[in-house]
Motif scaffolding. Structure first.
Motif, PDB file in Angstrom:
ATOM      1  N   VAL A  59       0.836  -1.202   0.000  1.00 13.16           N
ATOM      2  CA  VAL A  59       0.000   0.000   0.000  1.00 13.16           C
ATOM      3  C   VAL A  59       0.869   1.251   0.000  1.00 13.16           C
ATOM      4  O   VAL A  59       0.559   2.242  -0.672  1.00 13.16           O
ATOM      5  CB  VAL A  59      -0.955  -0.014   1.204  1.00 13.16           C
ATOM      6  N   GLY A  60       1.985   1.209   0.716  1.00  9.37           N
ATOM      7  CA  GLY A  60       2.905   2.349   0.720  1.00  9.37           C
ATOM      8  C   GLY A  60       3.476   2.631  -0.653  1.00  9.37           C
ATOM      9  O   GLY A  60       3.641   3.802  -1.032  1.00  9.37           O
ATOM     10  N   ARG A  63       0.778   4.415  -2.638  1.00  9.04           N
ATOM     11  CA  ARG A  63       0.564   5.787  -2.179  1.00  9.04           C
ATOM     12  C   ARG A  63       1.704   6.705  -2.623  1.00  9.04           C
ATOM     13  O   ARG A  63       1.490   7.906  -2.846  1.00  9.04           O
ATOM     14  CB  ARG A  63       0.397   5.833  -0.671  1.00  9.04           C
ATOM     15  N   GLU A  66       1.079   8.751  -5.789  1.00  8.77           N
ATOM     16  CA  GLU A  66      -0.018   9.723  -5.830  1.00  8.77           C
ATOM     17  C   GLU A  66       0.425  11.112  -6.278  1.00  8.77           C
ATOM     18  O   GLU A  66      -0.337  11.829  -6.923  1.00  8.77           O
ATOM     19  CB  GLU A  66      -0.695   9.805  -4.459  1.00  8.77           C
ATOM     20  N   HIS A  71      -5.087  14.493  -8.150  1.00  5.22           N
ATOM     21  CA  HIS A  71      -5.530  14.093  -6.814  1.00  5.22           C
ATOM     22  C   HIS A  71      -7.030  13.806  -6.736  1.00  5.22           C
ATOM     23  O   HIS A  71      -7.466  12.951  -5.962  1.00  5.22           O
ATOM     24  CB  HIS A  71      -5.124  15.164  -5.796  1.00  5.22           C
ATOM     25  N   ILE A  74      -7.637  10.068  -7.560  1.00  2.00           N
ATOM     26  CA  ILE A  74      -6.968   9.014  -6.795  1.00  2.00           C
ATOM     27  C   ILE A  74      -7.970   8.090  -6.095  1.00  2.00           C
ATOM     28  O   ILE A  74      -7.800   6.856  -6.122  1.00  2.00           O
ATOM     29  CB  ILE A  74      -5.965   9.637  -5.798  1.00  2.00           C
ATOM     30  N   TYR A  78      -8.201   3.765  -6.429  1.00  3.29           N
ATOM     31  CA  TYR A  78      -8.236   2.770  -5.356  1.00  3.29           C
ATOM     32  C   TYR A  78      -9.565   2.005  -5.335  1.00  3.29           C
ATOM     33  O   TYR A  78      -9.599   0.814  -5.030  1.00  3.29           O
ATOM     34  CB  TYR A  78      -7.986   3.448  -4.009  1.00  3.29           C
ATOM     35  N   VAL A 471      -6.947   5.184   3.304  1.00  2.00           N
ATOM     36  CA  VAL A 471      -6.850   5.347   1.857  1.00  2.00           C
ATOM     37  C   VAL A 471      -8.234   5.748   1.328  1.00  2.00           C
ATOM     38  O   VAL A 471      -9.226   5.059   1.619  1.00  2.00           O
ATOM     39  CB  VAL A 471      -6.375   4.051   1.172  1.00  2.00           C
TER      40      VAL A 471
END
Length: 476
Positions: A59-60, A63, A66, A71, A74, A78, A471
């Motif tokens: 997940v990091g 991210r 991004e 934005h 985003i 997800y 998230v």
């Protein structure tokens, strides 16, 4: 030949571009060099996943991407990735790339697709208007070890087979079939004269005929009929409407399709004109003449894909004097997820859009005649690649295939991937490394089964982060 292309070609094993008149190595010599690589990396070592690192954070990694995206879109990215483990796999090329970089590497370099899952293969119209089946997603293309594409393809077959309820044995068998097809086809391509291998392609009619007695054959025929109807004219009918003055304009379907004009964004037409002029300069004169028969009408933002959601994508509408329409997609190109981790990485490409175009032209047997690249006018300056929108593009419905059908589809994709790698690297060296045994097939199948488990855990982690509000996610 540009310095960038020469450098890329020189990085491919067996390349003879070192100087004019240099005698290329023979197939036998290349096979021997490939076989010698087995002493450095045994075939059985490809079972390792590289995903057991203590600091691994899927997940990091997502991210961290991004900052390079819009934005406002985003959460949609997800939301689409959370739909299923397979959707997660499609959108997480960066995650798998890091895992592959942590696993053993052959060092046998090709121009990689970079995102070779089963949904990255499909049908489209070749310039001669025949329907072909080939790779059709090159956003992440970059030089790297050939096995990275093979492993991503095999893992995607297993993940898709799990979604279809296939048994453990059927999933493993589908992965083995996929990799075996790659190995057998790369050996066959290595035995061909260079020109014959270069021009080889998969015609959809021939593919459907070979599969006519199978469930996959029915799926191919169904997809082919749909692809033939998925023309630019159909897209125009879906995406546009008549304005009060009778001219076409884009429909509004926010956030998926957002028309833009000068009253809403001052100067947009002038900026599009510069962007289009820069694109024209990347085309051959005959393509420029053809495009001169169309005039610009409108531009819109359009959301595309799963992993691509959040990158800027425009669609441009053109009309001839008699009202014939043409749609071009202008899609943002960023750094490939492989650029900093591939053993073949040196310096970043001069232009990200050209990276995609050059990779596509190298890997595909036939490419869109309107394929080109350009860049925007505002800072920070975005780089783009350009192509037709929906020119008979289509694909087989993977959800309709059982384990046996997916194994057969994997076999087709494995062969197509090998054909692409034969254009983009040394088929003889790869064939020499792989040999005639099933050792590589079984090792990569074991990798694929294990990586399907990893993908399901990563998908669950993303869903948990969404549920916890860490998230953002939405669906449309």
């Amino acid at each position: 030949m540009s310095a960038e292309i020469r450098s890329r070609a020189a990085s491919i094993e067996g390349s003879a571009l070192g100087g004019f008149g240099v005698q290329p190595p023979t197939r036998a010599e290349l096979r021997a060099q490939g076989k010698a690589h087995r002493s450095d990396l045994p075939l059985a070592a490809h079972a390792e996943s590289g995903a057991d690192r203590p600091d691994r954070d899927a997940v990091g990694v997502l991210r961290a991407q991004e900052d390079a995206r819009e934005h406002g879109l985003i959460p949609l990215r997800y939301g689409r990735m959370a739909a299923s483990p397979f959707a997660f796999l499609r959108g997480s090329a960066a995650v798998m790339a890091r895992d592959l970089a942590a696993s053993p590497s052959t060092g046998l370099t090709v121009q990689l697709c970079g995102d070779a899952h089963v949904a990255s293969f499909g049908m489209y119209a070749a310039p001669d208007r025949s329907l072909v089946f080939d790779l059709n997603d090159f956003d992440e293309t970059y030089p790297g070890p050939f096995e990275w594409d093979v492993k991503r393809l095999a893992a995607s077959v297993v993940v898709a087979a799990r979604a279809g309820g296939a048994s453990d044995a059927a999933r493993h068998a589908a992965a083995v079939t996929t990799v075996k097809s790659y190995r057998k086809t790369i050996a066959a391509m290595a035995a061909m004269p260079p020109l014959e291998a270069w021009y080889a392609r998969v015609e959809v009619d021939e593919l459907a005929a070979r599969l006519r007695r199978t469930a996959l054959g029915k799926g191919v025929r169904r997809a082919a009929k749909k692809s033939l109807r998925n023309t630019g004219d159909v897209a125009v009918g879906k995406l546009t409407e008549a304005a009060p003055d009778g001219r076409l304009r884009f429909r509004a379907d926010q956030p998926l399709l957002v028309p833009v004009d000068d009253p809403l964004e001052s100067g947009i037409d002038a900026r599009v004109a510069v962007l289009f002029d820069r694109y024209l300069s990347t085309l051959t004169p005959d393509r420029q003449v053809l495009l001169s028969r169309f005039g610009y009408r409108a531009v819109a933002h359009k959301v595309v894909g799963v992993g691509s959601v959040g990158t800027r994508a425009l669609v441009l509408l053109f009309e001839s004097g008699d009202g014939d329409a043409l749609l071009l997609q202008v899609k943002q190109a960023g750094r490939s997820v492989l650029e900093t981790i591939s053993p073949a990485a040196s310096t970043s490409p001069e232009h990200a859009g050209r990276r995609v175009v050059d990779g596509q032209r190298l890997l595909q047997a036939a490419s869109d005649p309107f394929l080109g690249w350009t860049e925007g006018t505002r800072l920070p300056r975005r780089e783009y690649f350009v192509r037709q929108l929906r020119d008979m593009k289509g694909g087989v419905d993977l959800t309709a295939l059982d384990g046996e059908g997916l194994a057969m589809y994997g076999r087709v994709c494995g062969a197509v991937l090998a054909r692409a790698h034969a254009r983009a690297g040394s088929a003889a060296m790869i064939a020499g490394y792989l040999g005639g045994s099933s050792a590589f097939d079984e090792a990569v199948a074991s990798f694929a089964v294990d990586y399907a488990d990893v993908t399901e855990r990563d998908h669950a982690a993303l869903c948990a982060a969404i549920a916890d509000g860490v998230v953002p996610a939405t669906t449309v």
